[in-house]
Design a protein around this motif. Structure first.
Motif, short mmCIF file in Angstrom:
data_model
loop_
_atom_site.label_atom_id
_atom_site.label_comp_id
_atom_site.label_asym_id
_atom_site.label_seq_id
_atom_site.Cartn_x
_atom_site.Cartn_y
_atom_site.Cartn_z
N VAL A 197 20.75 -90.75 36.85
CA VAL A 197 19.98 -89.66 37.76
C VAL A 197 20.96 -89.22 38.69
CG1 VAL A 197 18.24 -89.64 39.51
CG2 VAL A 197 17.71 -91.02 37.51
N LEU A 198 21.81 -89.86 39.24
CA LEU A 198 22.89 -89.27 40.07
C LEU A 198 23.63 -88.51 39.28
CD1 LEU A 198 23.79 -92.46 42.12
CD2 LEU A 198 22.41 -90.56 42.97
N LEU A 199 24.35 -88.70 38.29
CA LEU A 199 24.99 -87.81 37.41
C LEU A 199 24.46 -86.47 37.26
CD1 LEU A 199 27.71 -87.79 35.56
CD2 LEU A 199 26.29 -88.19 33.67
N MET A 200 23.05 -86.58 36.71
CA MET A 200 22.35 -85.40 36.23
C MET A 200 22.43 -84.46 37.76
SD MET A 200 21.60 -84.88 33.44
CE MET A 200 20.57 -83.57 33.50
N LEU A 201 21.67 -85.05 38.91
CA LEU A 201 21.56 -84.41 40.16
C LEU A 201 22.84 -83.91 40.82
CD1 LEU A 201 18.83 -86.66 41.64
CD2 LEU A 201 18.42 -84.48 40.31
N VAL A 202 24.02 -84.54 40.51
CA VAL A 202 25.10 -84.25 41.33
C VAL A 202 25.97 -83.36 40.57
CG1 VAL A 202 27.32 -85.11 42.44
CG2 VAL A 202 25.14 -86.31 42.88
N VAL A 203 26.22 -83.99 39.35
CA VAL A 203 27.23 -83.10 38.42
C VAL A 203 26.26 -81.99 37.56
CG1 VAL A 203 28.69 -83.30 36.50
CG2 VAL A 203 28.81 -85.00 38.46
N GLY A 204 25.29 -82.49 36.69
CA GLY A 204 24.55 -81.63 36.04
C GLY A 204 23.78 -80.35 36.88
N SER A 205 23.42 -80.70 37.91
CA SER A 205 22.97 -79.45 38.86
C SER A 205 23.71 -78.41 38.84
CB SER A 205 22.48 -79.80 40.07
OG SER A 205 23.25 -80.38 40.85
N ARG A 206 25.27 -78.71 39.05
CA ARG A 206 26.33 -77.71 39.12
C ARG A 206 26.72 -77.03 37.80
NH1 ARG A 206 26.47 -81.34 43.21
NH2 ARG A 206 27.06 -80.35 45.18
N VAL A 207 26.79 -77.96 37.06
CA VAL A 207 27.57 -77.78 35.34
C VAL A 207 26.51 -76.92 34.83
CG1 VAL A 207 28.66 -78.38 33.32
CG2 VAL A 207 29.15 -79.47 35.61
N LEU A 208 25.29 -77.36 34.49
CA LEU A 208 24.36 -76.90 33.58
C LEU A 208 23.92 -75.01 33.87
CD1 LEU A 208 22.29 -79.57 32.36
CD2 LEU A 208 23.92 -78.89 31.37
N PRO A 209 23.63 -74.95 35.27
CA PRO A 209 23.38 -73.56 35.58
C PRO A 209 24.47 -72.63 35.37
CG PRO A 209 22.36 -74.97 37.24
CD PRO A 209 23.29 -75.97 36.23
N TRP A 210 25.59 -73.24 35.90
CA TRP A 210 26.80 -72.48 35.80
C TRP A 210 27.18 -72.17 34.16
CZ3 TRP A 210 31.75 -73.28 33.04
CH2 TRP A 210 32.70 -72.41 33.36
N VAL A 211 26.85 -73.01 33.24
CA VAL A 211 27.16 -72.86 31.95
C VAL A 211 26.05 -71.77 31.24
CG1 VAL A 211 26.93 -73.77 29.65
CG2 VAL A 211 28.19 -75.12 31.33
N LEU A 212 24.84 -72.06 31.85
CA LEU A 212 24.06 -70.82 31.35
C LEU A 212 24.17 -69.57 31.88
CD1 LEU A 212 20.68 -73.01 31.59
CD2 LEU A 212 21.54 -72.13 29.42
N GLY A 213 24.60 -69.53 32.93
CA GLY A 213 24.88 -68.15 33.36
C GLY A 213 25.97 -67.50 32.93
N LYS A 214 26.94 -68.34 32.40
CA LYS A 214 28.03 -67.54 31.55
C LYS A 214 27.60 -67.20 30.09
CE LYS A 214 31.53 -68.29 34.56
NZ LYS A 214 32.18 -66.75 35.14
N ILE A 215 27.01 -68.25 29.54
CA ILE A 215 26.44 -67.60 28.14
C ILE A 215 25.36 -66.61 28.30
CG2 ILE A 215 25.04 -68.54 26.37
CD1 ILE A 215 25.83 -71.15 26.72
N ALA A 216 24.90 -66.32 29.32
CA ALA A 216 23.75 -65.24 29.49
C ALA A 216 24.37 -64.00 29.76
CB ALA A 216 22.70 -65.57 30.50
N ARG A 217 25.57 -64.09 30.44
CA ARG A 217 26.34 -62.85 30.81
C ARG A 217 27.19 -62.50 29.53
NH1 ARG A 217 28.03 -60.87 35.66
NH2 ARG A 217 27.02 -62.63 36.71
N PHE A 218 27.84 -63.23 28.77
CA PHE A 218 28.84 -62.77 27.76
C PHE A 218 28.45 -63.01 26.27
CE2 PHE A 218 31.22 -63.98 31.80
CZ PHE A 218 31.82 -62.68 31.97
N CYS A 219 27.33 -63.84 26.01
CA CYS A 219 26.84 -64.18 24.64
C CYS A 219 25.99 -63.37 24.27
CB CYS A 219 26.84 -65.57 24.52
SG CYS A 219 28.43 -66.50 24.78
N PRO A 220 25.54 -63.22 22.98
CA PRO A 220 24.09 -62.59 22.45
C PRO A 220 23.11 -63.74 22.67
CG PRO A 220 25.66 -63.47 20.69
CD PRO A 220 26.42 -63.56 22.09
N SER A 221 21.79 -63.03 22.73
CA SER A 221 20.50 -63.83 23.07
C SER A 221 20.24 -65.04 22.16
CB SER A 221 19.26 -62.91 22.94
OG SER A 221 19.22 -62.43 21.55
N GLU A 222 20.75 -65.05 20.76
CA GLU A 222 20.61 -66.13 20.04
C GLU A 222 21.64 -67.40 20.57
OE1 GLU A 222 23.23 -63.07 17.62
OE2 GLU A 222 21.60 -63.40 18.91
#
Length: 667
Positions: A197-222
């Motif tokens: 739970v701590l890993l997800m809330l502390v690390v995952g809450s920063r990494v996962l949204p950042w990764v999704l933002g980069k993919i949405a900006r530079f990669c195709p929809s699929e």
């Protein structure tokens, strides 16, 4: 049948059977879940015809659990969980304890061993989060206070299940177990859970949204779609393989973390198709595990078990609602939602079989209880409103559940000429905001406590309760109200409210909205005077803007709008003229620098008895008189010979300054 195609064949036939079952269930007015369960039974190894691979389907169903829990996490914030922790945490723990004891007692009545009784008790005490979310959503209660409590309650149960699954092999495994070993096993399970739970809330809450933002900006929809799938399934598998937690909990936390991203709505939209498909697979796989022959030979035990799951657990949770003072509607929602068992009960049962505690027949009985309770659970939600209405008629009984619930002041008995607004959602807020600006007294009827508190904070008089309940409407003083606006709930709720309101105040003007033409007809039959169709109005506005851009004249656009509204509001009958008149007003008012305003010809106005030619409004003020409202009739496109009477309302078109100048002549 070739062995290397059995998975594909099972998958395809299960979907076909589930589809057919869903269609039949829909035709019989049953929940689609019932059809999916029966569809799974049709292709199971225990019925004639095609023999599906139930083990393979179980693995596919796990994917459904992951996607459903991921979607749940997207819509359930930690703030929501913390808000209901005072009820959800002690409620879940107490219910597991009491439910386990009740299940153990029933198993002893069946003649089972004490160990098997504990397994049955634990299986009965844990409800299915997947089933709960689906039924809450179908009933429109997922975002309600009771829905949040029920969801938080089951999240706590899911966490408790993690501990239970760690403890069972230690306690019932081969060999003697010391207290130190048991404590060590529990400590290890808790540490792994907290670490994840701590890993997800502390690390995952920063990494996962950042990764999704980069993919949405530079990669195709699929690739974005694939990223959503990888995050949901990958996090779930990491929780299982690295931390020995359930895949459901891992997927749920992934959804909670991603919900903080700006892309959460897009993520939810991408996950919906996967969630819907694999949720059907989940329910079909449950149906495939049931052996009807075994159940038929133990039908008495099955009935007793289903009664404990649905009636016994309902009563347990109703009693806990009194203890925790959870509010009447919230308690009823929790009690209905938890009157079933599901995926974690299967896992506990499988663990019991693996430890040699449960027999195959006993496990099948647990499966049968789960299938029947899942199939019938949606009907429990249909009983919430009738039971709540009955209980509120007994004030002392209702007061037991609302001892610590904030009470609102009753509306004054001398309130008159007010507008009653049912529902303080987005539409209700729009109405009340304008009414406040016009100094028109307003009474809000709101079902949800938190939303009611927001309305009161906004300075409104509030009545808390379900407006579909005649007891609540009796306190709204409808006989003295000017208008009733039904801005919340679906068509069925609005229909019930309109019908009850018409009984209280036959002459009351009722305004509401409908999702479709069938809803419009039902609301008119129930007594609504004016019904707005948001989808139709939105489509007309899109059409209007499109034709403006294409160069069509306002008159042409209005003709098209009139045709659409005339057909869309046909059920209103004579009121269709009113819809067209309002359309005319909106069109003129939307033109740049032009305002349409209805001005009253007052009792002492010198305009009364004069014709428009006598007044010569255009020469004196620059406005045009384009409409006249007299009584219930509206006349458009006036000529100079039109004579004005006291009490008439004249529709004036012009700039703001011109209209204000003309209004002085009518004062």
């Amino acid at each position: 049948m070739h062995g290397d195609t059995i998975l594909l064949m099972t998958f395809v036939f299960a979907l076909v059977a589930a589809f057919a079952g869903g269609v039949v269930a829909r035709a019989l007015r049953l929940p689609p879940i019932v059809g999916y369960l029966v569809g799974g039974l049709v292709v199971s190894p225990f019925t004639p015809g095609f023999i599906g691979d139930s083990d393979a389907m179980n693995q596919l169903s796990e994917v459904g659990v992951m996607f459903m829990m991921f979607s749940t996490g997207l819509h359930f914030s930690l703030k929501d969980l913390f808000e209901v922790k005072g009820i959800a945490v002690p409620g879940a723990i107490l219910q597991i304890a009491v439910g386990t004891v009740a299940g153990y007692a029933l198993a002893q009545a069946f003649g089972w061993t004490p160990e098997a009784g504990i397994m049955l008790g634990l299986s009965v005490s844990i409800a299915s989060t997947v089933v709960l979310i689906k039924n809450l959503t179908d009933a429109g209660l997922y975002q309600s206070h009771g829905g949040r409590v029920a969801t938080g309650w089951l999240i706590v149960e899911d966490l408790a299940t993690v501990v239970i699954l760690v403890v069972l092999p230690v306690v019932f495994g081969p060999g003697e177990t010391s207290g130190a070993e048991l404590a060590a096993g529990l400590a290890e399970a808790l540490l792994k859970t907290v670490a994840f739970v701590l890993l997800m809330l502390v690390v995952g809450s920063r990494v996962l949204p950042w990764v999704l933002g980069k993919i949405a900006r530079f990669c195709p929809s699929e690739l974005f779609q694939l990223a959503v799938v990888v995050i949901a399934l990958g996090t779930a598998m990491a929780a299982s393989l690295l931390f020995d937690l359930s895949v459901a909990l891992g997927a749920f936390l992934a959804g909670v973390v991603v919900s903080g991203s700006k892309l959460s709505h897009r993520v939810a939209a991408e996950a919906i198709p996967f969630k819907d498909l694999f949720s059907i697979i989940f329910f079909a796989s449950v149906g495939m595990m049931v052996n009807p022959v075994t159940l038929a030979s133990h039908v008495g035990e099955l009935i007793a078990l289903v009664a404990l799951i649905m009636v016994g657990k309902w009563l347990i949770n109703m009693v806990l609602g009194v203890v925790l003072s959870a509010g009447l509607h919230g308690t009823l929602t929790v009690a209905a939602g938890l009157a079933q068992i599901g995926e974690f009960s299967f896992i506990i049962g499988q663990t019991g079989m693996g430890l040699g505690i449960l027999t195959a027949e006993q496990y099948t009985l647990i499966l049968g209880g789960a299938v029947v309770s899942i199939a019938l659970n949606s009907f429990a939600f249909k009983l919430i409103d009738p039971i709540e209405g009955w209980m509120r008629k007994h004030a002392r009984l209702a007061a037991l559940y609302e001892r610590h619930v904030r009470q609102f002041e009753e509306p004054s008995s001398d309130v008159r000429d007010h507008v009653v607004v049912v529902g303080y959602g987005h539409a209700g807020r729009c109405v009340t905001e304008v009414l406040k600006n016009l100094d028109i007294p307003c009474l809000v009827v709101e079902r949800e406590l938190e939303t009611a508190e927001e309305a009161e904070a906004d300075g409104l008089c509030v009545l808390v309760g379900d407006a579909a309940n005649s007891e609540i409407l009796a306190h709204a003083h409808l006989d003295a109200a000017r208008v009733l606006v039904i801005a919340g709930g679906g068509d069925a709720a609005a229909e019930a409210i309109a019908y009850e309101a018409r009984l209280f105040a036959p002459g009351l003007h009722i305004v509401t909205r409908a999702e479709d033409e069938d809803g419009l007809k039902a609301l008119v039959a129930a007594g609504a005077n004016e019904v707005v169709r948001p989808e139709l109005e939105g489509g007309i506005e899109l059409m209007r803007h499109t034709l403006i851009d294409l160069g069509y004249t306002p008159r042409q656009i209005q003709d098209y709008a009139n045709e659409l509204r005339a057909s869309g509001y046909e059920a209103l009958g004579d009121n269709a003229q009113g819809a067209r008149r309002r359309a005319f007003e909106r069109l003129v008012a939307s033109l740049s620098e032009v305002e349409l305003e209805w001005v009253l010809v007052g009792e002492a106005s010198t305009a009364a008895g004069s014709t428009l030619a006598d007044l010569d409004l255009r020469a004196k003020t620059g406005v045009n008189a384009v409409a006249l409202r007299r009584g219930g009739e509206v006349t458009l496109f006036l000529d100079a010979r039109t004579e004005l009477h006291k009490g008439d309302k004249v529709g004036l078109v012009g700039t703001v300054e011109q209209v204000e100048a003309a209004a002085k002549l009518f004062a």
